[in-house]
Design a protein around this motif. Sequence first.
Motif: not given
Length: 305
Positions: A15, A18-19, A56-57, A59-60, A63
Amino acid sequence: MAQRLGVAAGTLRSWERRYAIGPAVRVAGKHRRWLPEDIARLEEMCHLTGQGVPPAEAARAARLKAAGEFRYEEDPLPTGARPSGGPATLPLGPVRAECRGLARAAVRLDADAVEALLDRAIEDHGCVVAWEEIIAPTLHAAGRKWASAGERYIEVEHLLSWLVSSTLRRRHEPRPPLRESVRPILLACAPGELHSLPLEALWAALTERGLPVKMFGPSLPAEALIEAVRRVGPSLVVVWAQARPAAAAELVGAVEGIKWGVRGARFHSALLVAGPGWNCVPRANTRRLTGLRSGLTLIEQLLAD
């Protein structure tokens, strides 16, 4: 951090790579230092991925939420990001933190993390506490989840059960020396009974105490159980049943009637029954194991007598 969140350490590193979900501040050397805001991002990441949101979604969103720019309730994720039927969490109630970490790892089907958490629980607390306060509540929650959701989440319960069984068997070395003067304790499931995990927990706890145990596992036919008692000459026999065994009273009578040893000095094995399947068998109510901790106490008392 991996133990706290119930994920594999490799997952955390992936994680971060990658993110960019990792420590905001890095220090010299190989150690990572996690600030409260770092932990909050990871907890949100685990929460969302546990619901089926793509990493990915998730992680966005994690954040943005940490930066105060995202509210989950007001800014829902794209349609299809979450599975129908509610959050993919287990109904645990008030439990230990280790239990919640184990449940999160099981829902994600993260076998490496589940194994690591099980190993740590047994190492830190011993078999009894690990089973009664961490493993059993998680197993019960997994069973309730798939029972209430049709066939969904049954894979969680199956994976968790298999890994619990594997961990209990792998950690079989007794800590104290075996008590050579004690006759073996024989453990078996009643005929037709396939649910053996509680009996495996008892096996692990007895082994942890240095007691000699012979485990015969699930669904041992009555004739085979009787023959095993004759050949082994155990001090105690424990028979587990989740559902009521067929011809339960006859099985109890047959086992209690067996004598072993040399002629003129023969002994009876004490029979103990365990599990809800014996609730309606009056003859079996005299010696019941009603839990792992209390069952171990009763076994120790019988051996001392």
